[in-house]
Motif scaffolding. Structure first.
Motif, short mmCIF file in Angstrom:
data_model
loop_
_atom_site.label_atom_id
_atom_site.label_comp_id
_atom_site.label_asym_id
_atom_site.label_seq_id
_atom_site.Cartn_x
_atom_site.Cartn_y
_atom_site.Cartn_z
N LYS A 127 0.84 -1.19 0.00
CA LYS A 127 0.00 0.00 0.00
C LYS A 127 0.88 1.25 0.00
CE LYS A 127 -3.81 -2.14 2.48
NZ LYS A 127 -4.68 -2.08 3.66
N SER A 128 0.54 2.16 -0.91
CA SER A 128 1.27 3.42 -0.94
C SER A 128 0.35 4.54 -1.39
CB SER A 128 2.47 3.33 -1.90
OG SER A 128 2.04 3.34 -3.23
N GLN A 129 0.61 5.71 -0.91
CA GLN A 129 -0.19 6.86 -1.30
C GLN A 129 -0.09 7.10 -2.79
OE1 GLN A 129 0.31 10.42 1.02
NE2 GLN A 129 -0.70 11.68 -0.51
N ALA A 130 1.10 6.91 -3.36
CA ALA A 130 1.31 7.13 -4.79
C ALA A 130 0.42 6.20 -5.63
CB ALA A 130 2.77 6.94 -5.15
N PHE B 294 -2.45 4.76 -4.74
CA PHE B 294 -3.86 5.13 -4.60
C PHE B 294 -4.16 6.45 -5.30
CE2 PHE B 294 -3.50 2.38 -0.64
CZ PHE B 294 -3.99 1.27 -1.29
N GLU B 295 -3.20 7.36 -5.32
CA GLU B 295 -3.38 8.61 -6.07
C GLU B 295 -3.51 8.33 -7.56
OE1 GLU B 295 -0.46 11.66 -5.37
OE2 GLU B 295 -0.93 11.73 -3.23
N GLU B 296 -2.67 7.45 -8.08
CA GLU B 296 -2.74 7.09 -9.50
C GLU B 296 -4.07 6.45 -9.85
OE1 GLU B 296 -0.89 7.57 -12.36
OE2 GLU B 296 0.01 9.03 -11.01
#
Length: 131
Positions: free
Chosen positions: A62-65, A67-69
């Motif tokens: 899990k990464s913010q990057a 989920f942003e994409e």
């Protein structure tokens, strides 16, 4: 079996989907279409809506990057969206349609949107699944 279940089944067959599994009691189908990239797609008649859902990939990290994409890509999807399952580890395609006035063109639009998503973003989806 309800009239909606029968209607959805006839639409799927007309759109040349293969019904892999069918459960008349739960009013759901598992379908695929050769050459489209669509496999093991669940189509569930949950009156008053039709739920269309399929696993795209499992999130490795899990990464913010990531989920942003996915959220940015949601903006480009014509029908449906990327969603997470309740565990937050599986990315699914999901769309809902009203059963009461469902027509062939509406269901076809959703399925074509998924097919387009799979063809246009295949390499990105593969990359996402590695992260």
């Amino acid at each position: 079996m309800s009239a909606n279940f029968d209607k959805v089944k006839s639409f799927l067959l007309e759109l040349e989907f293969t019904i892999l599994q069918e459960d008349a009691n739960d009013e759901l189908f598992v379908v695929e279409r050769d050459g489209s990239g669509i496999a093991n797609l669940i189509i569930d008649c949950e009156d008053p809506i039709l739920i269309i859902e399929g696993l795209l990939f499992e999130v490795q990290e899990k990464s913010q990057a990531l989920f942003e994409e996915l959220l940015k890509k949601n903006r480009e999807i014509i029908h449906g969206a990327f969603v997470l399952d309740e565990t937050g580890t599986k990315v699914l395609f999901r769309d809902t349609l009203q059963l009461e006035n469902l027509d062939l063109n509406e269901l076809e639009g959703t399925l074509n949107s998924l097919e387009l998503l799979l063809s246009e973003y295949a390499s990105q989806i593969i990359e996402f699944s590695k992260n």
